[in-house]
Design an enzyme around this catalytic site. Sequence first.
Site, PDB file in Angstrom:
ATOM      1  N   SER A  41      72.357 -26.448  51.796  1.00 28.33           N
ATOM      2  CA  SER A  41      72.054 -27.280  52.961  1.00 28.33           C
ATOM      3  C   SER A  41      73.146 -27.215  54.019  1.00 28.33           C
ATOM      4  O   SER A  41      72.886 -27.380  55.209  1.00 28.33           O
ATOM      5  CB  SER A  41      71.853 -28.735  52.525  1.00 28.33           C
ATOM      6  OG  SER A  41      70.720 -28.861  51.696  1.00 28.33           O
ATOM      7  N   GLU A  62      80.154 -37.659  44.851  1.00 25.42           N
ATOM      8  CA  GLU A  62      80.801 -37.663  46.159  1.00 25.42           C
ATOM      9  C   GLU A  62      82.144 -38.390  46.169  1.00 25.42           C
ATOM     10  O   GLU A  62      83.092 -37.952  46.834  1.00 25.42           O
ATOM     11  CB  GLU A  62      79.866 -38.286  47.201  1.00 25.42           C
ATOM     12  CG  GLU A  62      78.623 -37.469  47.493  1.00 25.42           C
ATOM     13  CD  GLU A  62      77.464 -37.734  46.543  1.00 25.42           C
ATOM     14  OE1 GLU A  62      76.370 -37.191  46.764  1.00 25.42           O
ATOM     15  OE2 GLU A  62      77.666 -38.504  45.567  1.00 25.42           O
ATOM     16  N   PHE A  87      75.920 -39.703  52.429  1.00 29.25           N
ATOM     17  CA  PHE A  87      76.745 -39.593  51.228  1.00 29.25           C
ATOM     18  C   PHE A  87      78.204 -39.287  51.561  1.00 29.25           C
ATOM     19  O   PHE A  87      79.079 -39.400  50.701  1.00 29.25           O
ATOM     20  CB  PHE A  87      76.171 -38.519  50.300  1.00 29.25           C
ATOM     21  CG  PHE A  87      74.699 -38.688  50.040  1.00 29.25           C
ATOM     22  CD1 PHE A  87      74.155 -39.946  49.837  1.00 29.25           C
ATOM     23  CD2 PHE A  87      73.848 -37.593  50.021  1.00 29.25           C
ATOM     24  CE1 PHE A  87      72.797 -40.114  49.608  1.00 29.25           C
ATOM     25  CE2 PHE A  87      72.489 -37.746  49.797  1.00 29.25           C
ATOM     26  CZ  PHE A  87      71.957 -39.011  49.589  1.00 29.25           C
ATOM     27  N   HIS A 113      72.924 -33.519  58.342  1.00 28.34           N
ATOM     28  CA  HIS A 113      71.710 -34.325  58.200  1.00 28.34           C
ATOM     29  C   HIS A 113      71.948 -35.773  58.650  1.00 28.34           C
ATOM     30  O   HIS A 113      71.525 -36.724  58.004  1.00 28.34           O
ATOM     31  CB  HIS A 113      71.209 -34.299  56.760  1.00 28.34           C
ATOM     32  CG  HIS A 113      70.768 -32.946  56.291  1.00 28.34           C
ATOM     33  ND1 HIS A 113      71.603 -31.841  56.313  1.00 28.34           N
ATOM     34  CD2 HIS A 113      69.590 -32.513  55.780  1.00 28.34           C
ATOM     35  CE1 HIS A 113      70.960 -30.788  55.838  1.00 28.34           C
ATOM     36  NE2 HIS A 113      69.731 -31.165  55.519  1.00 28.34           N
ATOM     37  N   ASP A 121      63.060 -36.695  54.264  1.00 27.42           N
ATOM     38  CA  ASP A 121      63.795 -37.062  53.054  1.00 27.42           C
ATOM     39  C   ASP A 121      63.854 -38.570  52.835  1.00 27.42           C
ATOM     40  O   ASP A 121      64.302 -39.028  51.785  1.00 27.42           O
ATOM     41  CB  ASP A 121      65.217 -36.491  53.102  1.00 27.42           C
ATOM     42  CG  ASP A 121      65.235 -34.994  52.872  1.00 27.42           C
ATOM     43  OD1 ASP A 121      64.181 -34.436  52.525  1.00 27.42           O
ATOM     44  OD2 ASP A 121      66.296 -34.375  53.043  1.00 27.42           O
ATOM     45  N   ARG A 171      70.389 -31.560  61.033  1.00 29.96           N
ATOM     46  CA  ARG A 171      69.607 -30.573  60.304  1.00 29.96           C
ATOM     47  C   ARG A 171      68.687 -29.717  61.175  1.00 29.96           C
ATOM     48  O   ARG A 171      68.629 -28.504  60.987  1.00 29.96           O
ATOM     49  CB  ARG A 171      68.767 -31.284  59.237  1.00 29.96           C
ATOM     50  CG  ARG A 171      67.766 -30.366  58.550  1.00 29.96           C
ATOM     51  CD  ARG A 171      66.898 -31.119  57.569  1.00 29.96           C
ATOM     52  NE  ARG A 171      65.915 -30.246  56.938  1.00 29.96           N
ATOM     53  CZ  ARG A 171      65.081 -30.633  55.984  1.00 29.96           C
ATOM     54  NH1 ARG A 171      65.108 -31.875  55.554  1.00 29.96           N
ATOM     55  NH2 ARG A 171      64.225 -29.793  55.462  1.00 29.96           N
TER      56      ARG A 171
END
Length: 234
Positions: A41, A62, A87, A113, A121, A171
């Site tokens: 990603s 994370e 995150f 993102h 998502d 993204r």
Amino acid sequence: MLKDIIVQNEKETRGGFGEGIYEVGKEHPEVVVLTADLAGSLKLGPFIKDFPERFVQCGIAEANMMGIAAGLTIGGKIPYTTTFANFSTGRVYDQIRQSIAYSHKNVKICASHAGLTLGEDGATHQILEDIGMMRMLPGMTVIVPCDFNQTKAATKAIATYEGPVYLRFGRPKWPNFTAADGSDFVIGKAQILNEGTNITLFACGHLVWKAIEAGRILEQRGYSVELINLHTIK
């Protein structure tokens, strides 16, 4: 005028990060990239292929990734952490606050993102408050580039910028209109995209293009519009 801004193509801003981090890897052997199970990603493939010894797969952990990154700086490394914006901030705020910001560790927190750019998502992967959270931290530089070219330029620029940085991008494919060589990006210096006398629009990130579209409508209605890309929030 805003109508004179030329769109070169449409590219993902995360792709600009991927190209930028690969070039950073070639130029700076002290750079290490960490990810929390999101190498694909974040477009890390070329970096991993050529510099496997400088890539750390932390898995979906994370908080651990942030702790490792902070520790790596003590040995002279420049760690780039990579995961989604939610995150990169909300899930690990305590680790960033205590282990990175307060001790002014040279960690580059790279967050893809961001915002609502990954609608499919769902809400668990989205975040809007991250800019506010990160700019509250002492010594934290917050950068939100507007397109592919600027994200690439910012990724390269922060390698030689001392101190913790939060680099936020998205993204989807997005209009790409800033200088291809990144020459119009300077950390801490706002970019004047258009001069005007009636209205001033400030924007950052993907919303810079939306501001361009809004400004063009205003120009058609006879207003002189100044547009400023405030890519460095702090």
